[in-house]
Every structure is written in C-alpha cells, then in structure tokens.
Design a protein around this motif. Structure first.
Motif, PDB file in Angstrom:
ATOM      1  N   MET A 220       0.783  -1.250  -0.040  1.00 42.17           N
ATOM      2  CA  MET A 220       0.004   0.027   0.097  1.00 42.17           C
ATOM      3  C   MET A 220       0.801   1.198   0.084  1.00 42.17           C
ATOM      4  SD  MET A 220      -2.995  -0.622  -0.439  1.00 42.17           S
ATOM      5  CE  MET A 220      -4.512   0.471   0.328  1.00 42.17           C
ATOM      6  N   GLU A 221       2.043   1.400   0.532  1.00 45.70           N
ATOM      7  CA  GLU A 221       3.112   2.282   0.334  1.00 45.70           C
ATOM      8  C   GLU A 221       3.147   2.694  -1.032  1.00 45.70           C
ATOM      9  OE1 GLU A 221       4.762   3.788   2.973  1.00 45.70           O
ATOM     10  OE2 GLU A 221       3.648   2.705   4.115  1.00 45.70           O
ATOM     11  N   LEU A 223       0.801   2.772  -3.357  1.00 42.06           N
ATOM     12  CA  LEU A 223      -0.578   3.400  -3.940  1.00 42.06           C
ATOM     13  C   LEU A 223      -0.323   5.067  -4.346  1.00 42.06           C
ATOM     14  CD1 LEU A 223      -3.681   3.058  -4.028  1.00 42.06           C
ATOM     15  CD2 LEU A 223      -3.674   3.962  -2.046  1.00 42.06           C
ATOM     16  N   VAL A 226      -6.134   6.262  -7.291  1.00 43.18           N
ATOM     17  CA  VAL A 226      -7.595   5.591  -7.084  1.00 43.18           C
ATOM     18  C   VAL A 226      -8.438   5.788  -8.341  1.00 43.18           C
ATOM     19  CG1 VAL A 226      -7.208   5.717  -4.354  1.00 43.18           C
ATOM     20  CG2 VAL A 226      -8.534   7.623  -5.910  1.00 43.18           C
ATOM     21  N   PHE A 278       2.171  22.206  -7.245  1.00 45.43           N
ATOM     22  CA  PHE A 278       1.543  21.511  -6.402  1.00 45.43           C
ATOM     23  C   PHE A 278       0.131  21.120  -6.554  1.00 45.43           C
ATOM     24  CE2 PHE A 278       1.403  20.335  -1.878  1.00 45.43           C
ATOM     25  CZ  PHE A 278       0.217  20.435  -1.459  1.00 45.43           C
ATOM     26  N   PHE A 279      -0.679  21.983  -7.463  1.00 44.30           N
ATOM     27  CA  PHE A 279      -1.958  21.653  -7.295  1.00 44.30           C
ATOM     28  C   PHE A 279      -2.276  20.548  -8.595  1.00 44.30           C
ATOM     29  CE2 PHE A 279      -3.047  24.534  -4.023  1.00 44.30           C
ATOM     30  CZ  PHE A 279      -2.281  25.663  -4.164  1.00 44.30           C
ATOM     31  N   GLU A 281      -2.051  17.706  -9.757  1.00 43.90           N
ATOM     32  CA  GLU A 281      -2.556  16.407  -9.691  1.00 43.90           C
ATOM     33  C   GLU A 281      -3.834  16.422  -9.208  1.00 43.90           C
ATOM     34  OE1 GLU A 281       0.190  13.159  -8.567  1.00 43.90           O
ATOM     35  OE2 GLU A 281      -1.719  12.017  -7.830  1.00 43.90           O
ATOM     36  N   ILE A 282      -4.164  17.373  -8.084  1.00 45.77           N
ATOM     37  CA  ILE A 282      -5.581  17.516  -7.463  1.00 45.77           C
ATOM     38  C   ILE A 282      -6.609  17.779  -8.591  1.00 45.77           C
ATOM     39  CG2 ILE A 282      -6.694  18.443  -5.832  1.00 45.77           C
ATOM     40  CD1 ILE A 282      -4.142  18.863  -4.225  1.00 45.77           C
ATOM     41  N   CYS A 332      -5.123  28.321  -3.700  1.00 47.28           N
ATOM     42  CA  CYS A 332      -4.537  28.115  -2.413  1.00 47.28           C
ATOM     43  C   CYS A 332      -5.509  28.085  -1.610  1.00 47.28           C
ATOM     44  CB  CYS A 332      -3.641  29.349  -2.338  1.00 47.28           C
ATOM     45  SG  CYS A 332      -3.081  29.443  -0.586  1.00 47.28           S
ATOM     46  N   TYR A 335      -7.862  24.994  -1.685  1.00 43.93           N
ATOM     47  CA  TYR A 335      -7.116  23.877  -1.101  1.00 43.93           C
ATOM     48  C   TYR A 335      -7.409  23.900   0.561  1.00 43.93           C
ATOM     49  CZ  TYR A 335      -3.691  20.794   0.377  1.00 43.93           C
ATOM     50  OH  TYR A 335      -2.620  19.756   0.775  1.00 43.93           O
TER      51      TYR A 335
ATOM     52  N   GLU B  26       0.764  28.123  -5.473  1.00 42.90           N
ATOM     53  CA  GLU B  26       1.396  27.248  -4.763  1.00 42.90           C
ATOM     54  C   GLU B  26       2.481  27.905  -3.921  1.00 42.90           C
ATOM     55  OE1 GLU B  26       3.675  24.911  -7.409  1.00 42.90           O
ATOM     56  OE2 GLU B  26       4.432  23.703  -5.805  1.00 42.90           O
ATOM     57  N   LEU B  29       0.742  29.043  -0.589  1.00 43.34           N
ATOM     58  CA  LEU B  29       0.377  27.874   0.153  1.00 43.34           C
ATOM     59  C   LEU B  29       1.531  27.473   0.889  1.00 43.34           C
ATOM     60  CD1 LEU B  29      -2.163  26.100   0.744  1.00 43.34           C
ATOM     61  CD2 LEU B  29      -1.082  24.345  -0.697  1.00 43.34           C
ATOM     62  N   TYR B  33       2.113  27.456   4.891  1.00 44.38           N
ATOM     63  CA  TYR B  33       2.709  25.970   5.638  1.00 44.38           C
ATOM     64  C   TYR B  33       3.769  25.513   5.099  1.00 44.38           C
ATOM     65  CZ  TYR B  33      -2.579  26.644   5.714  1.00 44.38           C
ATOM     66  OH  TYR B  33      -4.002  26.859   6.075  1.00 44.38           O
ATOM     67  N   LEU B  36       4.577  21.657   4.536  1.00 43.10           N
ATOM     68  CA  LEU B  36       3.696  20.944   3.472  1.00 43.10           C
ATOM     69  C   LEU B  36       4.793  20.122   2.704  1.00 43.10           C
ATOM     70  CD1 LEU B  36       0.605  20.972   2.959  1.00 43.10           C
ATOM     71  CD2 LEU B  36       1.038  22.821   1.127  1.00 43.10           C
ATOM     72  N   GLY B  37       4.502  19.039   2.556  1.00 42.10           N
ATOM     73  CA  GLY B  37       5.442  18.126   1.746  1.00 42.10           C
ATOM     74  C   GLY B  37       5.191  18.249   0.340  1.00 42.10           C
ATOM     75  N   ARG B  39       4.467  16.444  -2.323  1.00 45.50           N
ATOM     76  CA  ARG B  39       3.526  15.573  -2.942  1.00 45.50           C
ATOM     77  C   ARG B  39       2.293  15.727  -2.253  1.00 45.50           C
ATOM     78  NH1 ARG B  39       3.875   9.937  -5.409  1.00 45.50           N
ATOM     79  NH2 ARG B  39       1.868  10.909  -6.306  1.00 45.50           N
ATOM     80  N   PRO B  40       1.209  16.269  -2.833  1.00 48.07           N
ATOM     81  CA  PRO B  40      -0.003  16.472  -1.977  1.00 48.07           C
ATOM     82  C   PRO B  40      -0.636  15.128  -1.862  1.00 48.07           C
ATOM     83  CG  PRO B  40      -0.165  17.498  -4.129  1.00 48.07           C
ATOM     84  CD  PRO B  40       1.157  17.247  -4.020  1.00 48.07           C
ATOM     85  N   VAL B  41      -0.502  14.585  -3.158  1.00 45.30           N
ATOM     86  CA  VAL B  41      -1.472  13.219  -3.390  1.00 45.30           C
ATOM     87  C   VAL B  41      -0.420  11.826  -3.028  1.00 45.30           C
ATOM     88  CG1 VAL B  41      -3.386  12.256  -4.485  1.00 45.30           C
ATOM     89  CG2 VAL B  41      -2.733  14.685  -4.955  1.00 45.30           C
ATOM     90  N   PRO B  43       0.914   8.614  -1.183  1.00 47.16           N
ATOM     91  CA  PRO B  43       0.167   7.100  -0.491  1.00 47.16           C
ATOM     92  C   PRO B  43      -0.598   7.324   0.828  1.00 47.16           C
ATOM     93  CG  PRO B  43       2.373   6.497  -1.051  1.00 47.16           C
ATOM     94  CD  PRO B  43       2.311   8.168  -1.400  1.00 47.16           C
ATOM     95  N   PHE B  45      -1.971  10.384   1.802  1.00 50.90           N
ATOM     96  CA  PHE B  45      -3.181  11.086   1.744  1.00 50.90           C
ATOM     97  C   PHE B  45      -4.164   9.970   1.185  1.00 50.90           C
ATOM     98  CE2 PHE B  45      -5.764  14.784   0.261  1.00 50.90           C
ATOM     99  CZ  PHE B  45      -6.304  14.012  -0.819  1.00 50.90           C
ATOM    100  N   LEU B  46      -3.886   9.291   0.137  1.00 53.56           N
ATOM    101  CA  LEU B  46      -4.879   8.149  -0.487  1.00 53.56           C
ATOM    102  C   LEU B  46      -5.371   7.308   0.585  1.00 53.56           C
ATOM    103  CD1 LEU B  46      -3.337   7.604  -4.072  1.00 53.56           C
ATOM    104  CD2 LEU B  46      -5.270   8.967  -3.490  1.00 53.56           C
ATOM    105  N   ARG B  47      -4.396   7.012   1.374  1.00 55.31           N
ATOM    106  CA  ARG B  47      -4.681   6.132   2.264  1.00 55.31           C
ATOM    107  C   ARG B  47      -6.004   6.491   3.243  1.00 55.31           C
ATOM    108  NH1 ARG B  47       0.264   2.523   3.812  1.00 55.31           N
ATOM    109  NH2 ARG B  47       0.909   4.683   4.455  1.00 55.31           N
TER     110      ARG B  47
END
Lengths: 445, 109
Positions: A220-221, A223, A226, A278-279, A281-282, A332, A335, B26, B29, B33, B36-37, B39-41, B43, B45-47
């Motif tokens: 799962m690491e 992942l 989805v 940063f945004f 992918e979201i 920003c 988010y 960005e 943000l 913070y 903040l890492g 990569r926002p998304v 593993p 975050f998804l888990r």
C-alpha cells in the motif's frame, strides 16, 4: 444555444425542497437521475432517502406550459450501519442511482451507498381484491363455521398506490467506498466501482460478484492513484471505462481477459512539465466520466474543465471547455477550505450536442459543442417565477466589474451544484443545489 | 550575486507569476504551511481517503476497563463528545447515535 427557430432560452419550471437556510445534513441531495424515457426523475440524499418524481401528462389546454414533475414515490433506501469488525461507520448517503430500462409494468432502479447496492422495484397498485371467503374485508379471519356459501373475490379500483420494495441486496463486495454503478446494455449485468476495484454483478445473483479491475498494489506504500468513476459503454456490452485521480481514463474490453487490469486503451492528455505545480495532480483528478448517447465519445470532468474524448483517440481530448478558469488563481484558498476536492458531475443532452456541468454560487454551465457557445445560468429562488427566463450570468475576473457581473471574491463556495441531469429526449434539466431540486425547461415559443 | 543577476531573477519570478497563476498560488500555500510536503497526493493522503469513516471503539478496552473498575462507576462522559479515543474509555453513551432519517424528505412535500 440554437434550437429550432433561434436561440434556446431556459426558463424556470419548478423547485422542490425547503426554503429555509438551515440545511439539515440529511437533506443534502447526493444524486439526480432521469429514467430512460424521462418520465421519472429520481433523487437520493445524504439521509439515505430516495424521492421519485413523475412527469404529469401534458396539459393540452395550455400548450405553453410543459408538464410538471410531481412526487411519485419516496422511500428509505439505505440506513446507517456500523461495521464492528473494522470500526467503520457506513453512511446511508446515496452515492448513485441508476435506472434499469423498463421491461414490464414496474420500474426498477439500483441505488447504492458506500458499501451496499440495492435493486428497488417501484410498482403501481390501483386495484384491490375484495370478497375473500376466509377473511373479513379488514383482514380478520372469519369463523369457519359461519361460512355457508362460496364467493369469488373481485378486483375493485382503488386510489393509486406506488410501492417500493427492495428486490435484491448486493452486499459485502466492496472493501472501499463505492463511487459508481453502471447498468450494462445487456440488461443482465451491471458494474460497481470503489476506490480500487471494479466488480461485475448479475442482476439476479446477490451472493456472488466478479472482480474485473483491481488496482490495489501489493504494498500500500506504492499506492499512487484511485478509481474515481466507472461506466459501461451504452451499446457495447463488453466495454467499460474507469477514470482515476491522476486524470487518466482506461478503457477495458471484457473479452480480452477475465481480469481487466491491463487496459485496452489509455486516455491521457500530455502535460507540459514546466506548468506542473503542487495543485496539478489534485485538479486533474477526474470526478465524473460519461459516455455520449451515441457511444462515440466520452466526457470527463476535472476540477476546472470538461473534456470530450473521441474513443478512437487516446492522446488528447477533442474538445476542452473551461468551466471556471478564474478559480486557477484561487487554488490556495480552495485547497485550504477543501473545495478543491469537490466532485462535480457532468451530463450530455439527448442528442449529444450540448454538455452541462455545475459550478459554485449555484451557477451551472452549458457548452454547445456545435455552435461553440457556452452559457452560465444560476439556480436561485430569486429567479423562480413560473416560466421566468433565466438571464445568463457572468463572473468578472478582474478590473472593472460591469453592472450584472459578479466578482470572483463574491462567489459563495458553499453553494455548489455537483449534480445535474438532462432529460433523455427533451430540453428539460434537473439541477440540484445543496438541498433543493430545480427543474428548468426551454421556452416553447 | 551581482545586481544584474538579482534583477534578472526578479524578472523571471514576475514572469512566472504572470504565466502561471497556479505557481503563485502554490507559493502562497507554501508560505502559509512551510511543512507541507512536495507531493500532496501521496500514498498517505490516499490511504486516509480510503479509510474515511473509521471510528475507534474497542470493545476489548471497554470490557477490560469495566472489569477493573468492577463495582465502581465507569468514568463519566466528558463534555467533549468527540474525545472517544486515546486515554478515555468510551461507553455506549459516548458513541454518537446514528439514527435513521425517520422524517420524510423535504423534496417529497
């Protein structure tokens, strides 16, 4: 939007729901769906309830008024549950409703929450039997010794009663949260998709389900994405698509193998790496995917745009429409208040010429593919006089704000239109605000 | 850095802001913070997303606590109903009641 005789104009028809601003969480509308003829319109809410509206037969005396949708049936589809083994609370919120094509007098629909899909039968009863030999009319059993003659029970008319009964419960097949349900064109099977898996069911069989897509990594690491939505092709019973949180769509052919982990086609628009932020992918996460009625195209909705893909071309969409590009400079705060994760749906009109999707401030957008025109309309109680024509709305992005425009900073991000539906044949649309359902129709000249 | 180099860097930054409102956002943000890492998304975050709905009531802990205290009263419920994890042993009264919506939908009026 040009219809016969010039530009189409949208008019207010009806609004359903409470007026008060204090919205109970259970009243939040979570799905809206017309049936295949458009005669029935179903809504699901966070409280697990389904309300079905029926289009009344056109009033022939008043040709300018289209038929109205009135309550036909309402029932509690799902109830909250607690999975004690996993310490998981299972919400009763209806994630999706999908109608089955009508085969007999009754109507059938699939409704699902996070874990369980149910097949509901909605049937009409307008006669009741009277004159039983062994029972009184109120149900009490007669004393057998008092019966001296035989009578034949007769069916007598009664007031129409619409009954909803759960005919099948499809449970325990999803570890993760169900986001999609789609009935196959073979009218025998359907798929259900959760974050990591897509399952195939037979409508008659509830104790078994076939897993056809599984993207869960061994570790799962690892992942990275989805499944966000999935749908069967409208005509090809072997074809399905599923979209991901990374902005890709995979098309699978069930004839190729039992487990469709290997896609037949991968739809992905290449991204300019220098634009990556940063945004990225979201906002590229696809919140909805819908095939066109003719089966040649599919539409995807990501946070800022709607894209139309030709199924024969995987490397980029054929059309891209900006829903609310002005939000790119607000990412920003979007988010921070989690709005960037809002899942907007999209829909096609009956002949695939216009697509529609929702936005914030109770705005919704339509894109006329053929005429390259788009319009922004608002679902609001202020524009709710019968047959009132909706005025196009405009968001001002900077500089001088014109009189009727609204500035980006004045938009209400709590007023989101996530769910919309278009009548399969006519220009009638259902638009859900947080707790109200608006029905609009085009002006009949 | 020479004055010229600093100037060209600033110009480049301004260019970036003009070209990419996303990158400006960005930067905003990350200023707010700093931890903040990248990569926002990821593993994690998804888990978290996959585990939505998790509530922690451990019947074992509850029964052990009950056995220990025996005849004494169970710890009274705190005013803060959300604190049913950690040190506090939850009681059935603590757990939020999930009532079904007996009330009819307001759309059906």
């Amino acid at each position: 939007m040009a219809g016969p005789g010039g530009d189409m104009q949208w008019c207010f028809s009806q609004v359903k729901g409470a007026i008060d601003d204090d919205v109970a969480e259970a009243d939040i509308i979570s799905t809206v769906e017309f049936n295949h003829t458009g005669e029935l319109l179903a809504t699901g809410d966070k409280g697990g309830r389904v309300v079905i509206f029926q289009q009344e037969i056109e009033n022939k005396n008043q040709p300018q008024f289209r038929s109205e949708y009135n309550v036909y049936s309402t029932f509690q589809s799902h109830e909250p549950e607690f999975d004690y083994l996993k310490s998981l609370e299972i919400e009763e919120k209806i994630n999706k409703i999908r109608w089955l094509p009508q085969k007999n007098a009754a109507q059938f629909l699939l409704s699902t929450n996070d874990k369980t899909i149910k097949l509901w039968k909605i049937s009409e009863r307008d006669k009741r039997p009277e004159g039983y030999n062994l029972k009184e009319d109120d149900g009490r059993y007669k004393d057998p010794n008092s019966i001296t003659s035989l009578q034949v029970p007769v069916l007598i008319p009664m007031d129409l009663m619409v009954e909803a009964s759960p005919r099948r419960v499809f449970a325990n097949a999803h570890t993760y949260h169900i986001n999609s349900v789609s009935v196959n064109s073979d009218n025998e099977t359907y798929l259900s998709a959760d974050d990591l898996r897509v399952n195939l069911w037979h409508l008659e069989i509830t104790d078994r389900s076939f897993n056809i897509v599984d993207i869960k990594p061994a570790n799962m690491e690892e992942l990275t994405e989805v499944i966000t939505a999935s749908e069967f092709h409208p005509h090809q019973c072997n074809t399905l698509v599923y979209s991901s949180s990374k902005g890709t769509i995979r098309l699978c052919d069930m004839r190729a193998s039992a487990l469709c982990d290997k896609h037949s086609k991968l739809f992905e628009e290449p991204e300019n790496p220098s634009n990556r932020s940063f945004f990225s992918e979201i906002i590229s996460s696809i919140s909805d995917v819908k095939f066109s009625h003719n089966g040649r195209y599919m539409m995807t909705r990501d946070y800022l745009s709607v894209k139309i893909w030709d199924l024969n071309m995987e490397n980029r969409p054929v059309e891209t429409y900006q829903v609310h590009e002005y939000l790119r400079s607000k990412l920003c705060s979007l988010y921070e208040n989690d709005c960037i994760f809002d899942k907007f749906e999209c829909c096609w009109n009956g002949n695939d010429s216009v697509v529609m999707t929702g936005s914030y401030n109770n705005f919704f957008r339509m894109f006329d593919r053929g005429h390259r025109r788009d319009i922004t309309l608002e679902a609001s109680r202020e524009n709710s006089k019968p047959m009132q024509v909706l005025k196009p709305r405009k968001v001002c992005t900077g500089g001088k704000r014109k009189k009727d425009e609204i500035s980006v900073d004045s938009l209400d991000f709590n007023k989101k239109i996530l769910h919309t539906a278009w009548h399969p044949q006519d220009n009638i649309i259902a638009v859900a605000t947080t707790n109200n359902l608006y029905i609009f129709q085009d002006k009949v000249n | 850095m020479s004055d010229e180099e600093v100037k060209s860097l600033e110009e480049q930054e301004m260019q970036d802001k003009v070209i990419s409102p996303e990158k400006t956002e960005e930067a905003k943000l990350k200023a707010r913070y700093p931890n903040l890492g990248a990569r926002p998304v990821g593993p994690d975050f998804l888990r978290k997303r996959l585990q939505k709905g998790q509530k922690y009531f451990d019947s074992g802990d509850y029964n052990m606590a009950k056995a220990k205290i025996k005849n004494k009263q169970l710890p009274s419920t705190p005013t803060e109903k959300t604190e049913i994890t950690g040190e506090h042993i939850p009681t059935p009264q603590d757990l939020p009641q999930r009532k079904t919506s007996i009330v009819a939908s307001k759309l059906a009026v």
